[in-house]
Motif scaffolding. Structure first.
Motif, mmCIF file in Angstrom:
data_model
loop_
_atom_site.group_PDB
_atom_site.id
_atom_site.type_symbol
_atom_site.label_atom_id
_atom_site.label_comp_id
_atom_site.label_asym_id
_atom_site.label_seq_id
_atom_site.Cartn_x
_atom_site.Cartn_y
_atom_site.Cartn_z
ATOM 1 N N LEU A 2 10.152 -43.033 43.774
ATOM 2 C CA LEU A 2 9.750 -42.381 42.530
ATOM 3 C C LEU A 2 10.215 -40.929 42.458
ATOM 4 N N ARG A 6 12.979 -39.207 39.643
ATOM 5 C CA ARG A 6 12.644 -38.081 38.782
ATOM 6 C C ARG A 6 13.598 -36.915 38.995
ATOM 7 N N ASP A 59 10.775 -42.647 33.654
ATOM 8 C CA ASP A 59 9.364 -42.867 33.978
ATOM 9 C C ASP A 59 8.983 -44.335 33.803
ATOM 10 N N ALA A 60 9.451 -44.934 32.716
ATOM 11 C CA ALA A 60 9.141 -46.340 32.461
ATOM 12 C C ALA A 60 9.767 -47.240 33.518
ATOM 13 N N ALA A 62 10.465 -46.370 36.601
ATOM 14 C CA ALA A 62 9.704 -46.180 37.841
ATOM 15 C C ALA A 62 8.418 -46.994 37.841
ATOM 16 N N LYS A 63 7.844 -47.150 36.664
ATOM 17 C CA LYS A 63 6.593 -47.909 36.537
ATOM 18 C C LYS A 63 6.854 -49.404 36.308
ATOM 19 N N ARG A 64 8.161 -49.761 36.220
ATOM 20 C CA ARG A 64 8.559 -51.142 35.946
ATOM 21 C C ARG A 64 7.962 -51.631 34.630
ATOM 22 N N ASP A 65 7.911 -50.723 33.654
ATOM 23 C CA ASP A 65 7.371 -51.026 32.329
ATOM 24 C C ASP A 65 8.528 -51.464 31.428
#
Length: 214
Positions: A2, A6, A59-60, A62-65
């Motif tokens: 992560l 970033r 960010d998405a 990294a969150k696997r969104d």
């Protein structure tokens, strides 16, 4: 993982390129007022929004969104395309004192144009007609088709980059209203006729040289 992602997002910020000439250098074809607004406001907004969208995408990711990643595709395409297209556009133009409008700086391009369209004037007429006919906002392009080793005129809606058509961009003309309305009002064809006087044919020639297989 992560923190690394970033850091990459921060390091990969896109920036507004400087104009390679003064804002008033393209007059009378394009006014200083238009150039100032077009570059410092419109292009800068694309860069700002592209960076913001890419930060959100990182960010998405990294969150696997996946849903958020998909939702951001439109913003990345639109603002990324705006940045790509305008970065080409500024270099496709040059003051007349620096060779703008002089097609003798592009012997290879002109040779291909004359072979395909019959003459440079016939090409300009065809290009202007297709570009003037764009409904709403978009771009008119002269591109190189590597598959057929030929030139093609294409139009793209909004800020879609020419690469989406499988072509390498050589010359792009912005026909969003912010590119001409303050000076030419709603007469897009007059803008298209005038802009040829500041086309940087040397840059077009260089782009063709890079596009051709070595």
């Amino acid at each position: 993982m992560l923190p690394a992602m970033r850091r990459f997002s921060t390091a990969a910020k896109y920036t507004l390129p400087d104009l390679p000439y003064d804002v008033g250098a393209l007059e009378p074809a394009i006014s200083a007022e238009i150039m100032t607004i077009h570059h410092a406001k419109h292009h800068n907004t694309y860069v700002t929004n592209l960076n913001a969208a890419l930060d959100k995408y990182a960010d998405a990711e990294a969150k696997r969104d996946v849903a958020a990643m998909v939702a951001l595709q439109g913003a990345i395409k639109f603002n990324g395309g705006g940045h790509v297209n305008h970065s080409i556009f500024w270099t496709n133009l040059a003051p007349t004192a620096s060779g703008g409008g002089d097609a003798s700086h592009a012997p290879s391009v002109v040779g291909m144009i004359e072979k395909q369209w019959g003459s440079l004037d016939a090409f300009k007429t065809s290009f202007n007609a297709q570009t003037a006919a764009i409904q709403g906002s978009g771009w008119g392009w002269l591109g190189y088709d590597a598959a057929s080793s030929s030139l093609k005129v294409a139009t793209c809606a909004n800020q879609d980059p020419l690469s989406m058509c499988g072509l390498v961009p050589l010359l792009g003309i912005d026909v969003w209203e912010h590119a001409y309305y303050l000076q030419y009002k709603n007469v897009r064809p007059d803008y298209l006729k005038a802009v040829w006087s500041v086309v940087n044919w040397k840059n077009v020639e260089e782009r063709l040289a890079h596009a051709k297989p070595k």
